[in-house]
Scaffold this active site. Structure first.
Site, PDB file in Angstrom:
ATOM      1  N   ASP A  67     -35.208 -64.431  87.976  1.00 49.21           N
ATOM      2  CA  ASP A  67     -34.571 -63.694  86.887  1.00 49.21           C
ATOM      3  C   ASP A  67     -35.161 -64.062  85.529  1.00 49.21           C
ATOM      4  O   ASP A  67     -34.737 -63.531  84.509  1.00 49.21           O
ATOM      5  CB  ASP A  67     -33.057 -63.964  86.895  1.00 49.21           C
ATOM      6  CG  ASP A  67     -32.280 -62.964  86.066  1.00 49.21           C
ATOM      7  OD1 ASP A  67     -32.817 -61.871  85.801  1.00 49.21           O
ATOM      8  OD2 ASP A  67     -31.138 -63.273  85.676  1.00 49.21           O
TER       9      ASP A  67
ATOM     10  N   LYS B 265     -28.677 -61.066  89.943  1.00 49.62           N
ATOM     11  CA  LYS B 265     -27.624 -61.205  88.944  1.00 49.62           C
ATOM     12  C   LYS B 265     -26.277 -60.800  89.538  1.00 49.62           C
ATOM     13  O   LYS B 265     -26.214 -59.908  90.389  1.00 49.62           O
ATOM     14  CB  LYS B 265     -27.896 -60.281  87.752  1.00 49.62           C
ATOM     15  CG  LYS B 265     -29.136 -60.573  86.939  1.00 49.62           C
ATOM     16  CD  LYS B 265     -29.291 -59.517  85.859  1.00 49.62           C
ATOM     17  CE  LYS B 265     -30.542 -59.720  85.020  1.00 49.62           C
ATOM     18  NZ  LYS B 265     -30.407 -60.849  84.078  1.00 49.62           N
TER      19      LYS B 265
ATOM     20  N   LYS C 199     -41.921 -56.082  76.139  1.00 49.34           N
ATOM     21  CA  LYS C 199     -41.438 -56.244  77.513  1.00 49.34           C
ATOM     22  C   LYS C 199     -40.853 -54.922  78.008  1.00 49.34           C
ATOM     23  O   LYS C 199     -39.905 -54.403  77.445  1.00 49.34           O
ATOM     24  CB  LYS C 199     -40.385 -57.347  77.562  1.00 49.34           C
ATOM     25  CG  LYS C 199     -39.688 -57.506  78.920  1.00 49.34           C
ATOM     26  CD  LYS C 199     -38.553 -58.534  78.825  1.00 49.34           C
ATOM     27  CE  LYS C 199     -37.693 -58.541  80.077  1.00 49.34           C
ATOM     28  NZ  LYS C 199     -36.534 -59.463  79.941  1.00 49.34           N
TER      29      LYS C 199
ATOM     30  N   ASP D 125     -33.327 -53.686  79.513  1.00 45.77           N
ATOM     31  CA  ASP D 125     -34.281 -54.791  79.581  1.00 45.77           C
ATOM     32  C   ASP D 125     -35.698 -54.356  79.231  1.00 45.77           C
ATOM     33  O   ASP D 125     -36.604 -55.176  79.250  1.00 45.77           O
ATOM     34  CB  ASP D 125     -34.241 -55.456  80.962  1.00 45.77           C
ATOM     35  CG  ASP D 125     -34.499 -56.946  80.887  1.00 45.77           C
ATOM     36  OD1 ASP D 125     -34.325 -57.523  79.792  1.00 45.77           O
ATOM     37  OD2 ASP D 125     -34.885 -57.542  81.905  1.00 45.77           O
TER      38      ASP D 125
ATOM     39  N   ARG E  92     -40.889 -63.189  80.815  1.00 44.47           N
ATOM     40  CA  ARG E  92     -41.967 -64.015  80.270  1.00 44.47           C
ATOM     41  C   ARG E  92     -43.199 -63.976  81.172  1.00 44.47           C
ATOM     42  O   ARG E  92     -44.324 -64.189  80.699  1.00 44.47           O
ATOM     43  CB  ARG E  92     -41.483 -65.449  80.064  1.00 44.47           C
ATOM     44  CG  ARG E  92     -41.145 -66.219  81.323  1.00 44.47           C
ATOM     45  CD  ARG E  92     -40.212 -67.382  81.065  1.00 44.47           C
ATOM     46  NE  ARG E  92     -38.876 -66.903  80.729  1.00 44.47           N
ATOM     47  CZ  ARG E  92     -37.862 -67.704  80.397  1.00 44.47           C
ATOM     48  NH1 ARG E  92     -38.049 -69.025  80.356  1.00 44.47           N
ATOM     49  NH2 ARG E  92     -36.684 -67.208  80.123  1.00 44.47           N
TER      50      ARG E  92
ATOM     51  N   ASP F  33     -33.549 -54.697  85.666  1.00 49.40           N
ATOM     52  CA  ASP F  33     -33.673 -56.086  86.113  1.00 49.40           C
ATOM     53  C   ASP F  33     -32.481 -56.457  86.980  1.00 49.40           C
ATOM     54  O   ASP F  33     -31.391 -56.726  86.478  1.00 49.40           O
ATOM     55  CB  ASP F  33     -33.761 -57.017  84.903  1.00 49.40           C
ATOM     56  CG  ASP F  33     -33.922 -58.477  85.321  1.00 49.40           C
ATOM     57  OD1 ASP F  33     -34.307 -58.721  86.481  1.00 49.40           O
ATOM     58  OD2 ASP F  33     -33.659 -59.355  84.480  1.00 49.40           O
TER      59      ASP F  33
END
Length: 463
Positions: free
Chosen positions: A313, A243, A231, A254, A317, A236
């Site tokens: 968020d 967030k 990833k 991240d 995936r 992010d």
């Protein structure tokens, strides 16, 4: 970014001894030392406790060496890289380890010594001076140096802030790594992602200041096929489900999954392992803009599965799904995904353990054994099939963020498994960050799971 190259010092006859002494061996050690050194250590109160360090005076006011405590078995069980904590406090110079340790324990301590020399000094005017170490007798120095080089690369990538480690810089790092080892690298960028059917990577990254991209590196022309997917969310914000500031503060990390697979690739290629390696990294920023993907959007992945976005968020995936679907289109003897994916994993096992998922018991056993031998703690978590219904929203094939908050790491892993095809597969939900200084692990970016995997490869792939 110029990678650091950790190396043991040349076989220096003038290196100072660094004695490693367990508590139950202290009296014998003191009795064997010159009388004045034994008296000095007794007068300073040195008790060989874990992490203790005492300097030995030499003739004319010089330094004759140092003694580091190994403590007892109970103390050793509460940590790893025991000598590194003491070694980091040594004066500048070159040291040769004199230790009762052997086998994997000695290799782990040798690795810890090299890892203790890591400094992230890209933004510092002057790098601090530090000690160097001769490779201990009986240790495969080439292997330990390759392990340290991979870890240093991972740390450097994670520690670099997003202003200097966006998708473009991550691409540069992949191409530079490929150039160092004679590998081949390529990238699919921007709207070409749509043309080449990577719609989820494009959707997540299209609002970022730099174009999203899929990075690929291949190396080796014979042997079993290993595919690593990492990833690469370079920052992010959470997207439109933004967030809070406290949760956004560490989001330069991240891309820790990408950094870790690149560090593992560095080690594999440096050791010239007899395999065919493929690395896939979806590199994006999850940003807030008029072009951001939205809650309740339904996206279609590369393999045709539809995904309802219930939280922007939960983007990692999504980008991994397209990369895993690409990996599944070719044969792999082993497919691995690594990601800083869920806070639920941290709640479950804390920051120090890398949880992993696999349906293959033999693979799980080898990863666990590799972690134990490599001072790289891991823990198997379940692909719990009854939770599959939690990621099936009804309106689409999959839900990227099931409501309720239960089993968040497991449901994320189940989501990814839908894209991995029929390959032998394991997924790591890592943290990628050391929250406080520890022996051989300064506060900041850290690799997790790479040494466990490396240790598993000989048995898993028949190398």
């Amino acid at each position: 970014m110029t990678p650091q190259t950790p190396r043991f010092a040349a076989n220096d006859a003038d290196a100072l001894p660094l004695f490693a002494v367990p508590e139950d061996g202290l009296e014998a050690f003191l009795a064997a030392r010159p009388a004045e050194q034994g008296a000095w250590l007794r007068s300073t109160g040195f008790a060989a406790g874990l992490g203790e360090l005492a300097l030995l005076p030499g003739d004319g006011g010089g330094l004759a060496g140092a003694v580091a405590g190994l403590g007892d078995a109970a103390a050793q069980a509460r940590g790893r890289f025991h000598l590194a904590g003491a070694a980091a406090r040594l004066p500048q110079g070159t040291y040769r380890l004199d230790s009762p340790l052997t086998g994997p324990a000695l290799e782990a301590e040798a690795l810890g010594l090299l890892l203790s020399t890591y400094r992230f000094d890209r933004y510092r005017a002057q790098a601090p001076v530090q000690a160097g170490f001769v490779a201990p007798a009986g240790v495969n120095a080439t292997r330990v140096e390759a392990l340290a080089a991979g870890e240093f690369l991972t740390r450097d990538l994670i520690n670099t802030p997003a202003a200097d480690m966006g998708p473009e810089a991550l691409e540069d790092a992949v191409f530079a790594l490929a150039a160092r080892h004679g590998a081949t690298a390529s990238a699919v960028r921007g709207d070409d992602l749509l043309a080449q059917n990577f719609p989820l990577i494009h959707a997540v990254g299209r609002a970022g200041p730099q174009a999203p991209r899929l990075l690929e590196m291949t190396w080796g022309d014979a042997g079993p096929r290993l595919t690593l997917v990492g990833k690469g969310v370079c920052f992010d914000t959470g997207g439109l489900n933004i967030k809070p500031g406290a949760s956004m503060g560490l989001m330069k990390k991240d891309m820790g999954g990408a950094a870790t697979v690149l560090g593992l690739a560095e080690t594999i290629m440096a050791l010239n392992l007899p395999l065919r390696l493929r690395v896939l990294i979806p590199a994006v920023e999850n940003s807030v803009a008029s072009t951001s993907f939205r809650p309740q959007d339904i996206l279609t992945a590369r393999n045709g599965l539809t995904v309802e976005v219930n939280n922007t968020d939960a983007e990692g995936r999504l980008v991994l799904a397209d990369a895993l679907a690409l990996a599944a289109e070719a044969d792999s003897d082993l497919l691995i995904s690594m990601a800083t994916l869920t806070g639920a994993a941290r709640v479950a096992v804390g920051p120090d353990i890398a949880p992993f998922y696999t349906d293959d018991g033999g693979l799980a056993d080898e990863i666990a054994a590799g972690g134990a031998a490599g001072a790289d703690p891991v823990w198997r978590m379940p692909f719990h099939a009854p939770y599959e219904k939690m990621i099936e929203p009804g309106i689409a094939d999959l839900d990227n963020a099931p409501a309720g908050g239960f089993a968040g790491s497991i449901t994320a892993a189940l989501f990814l498994r839908r894209f991995a095809g029929g390959a032998r597969y394991a997924h790591f939900d890592i943290y990628g960050w050391q929250p406080a200084d520890a022996p051989a692990r300064p506060k900041g970016g850290v690799g997790q799971g790479a040494r466990a995997l490396l240790g598993a490869l000989p048995q898993v792939l028949g190398l």
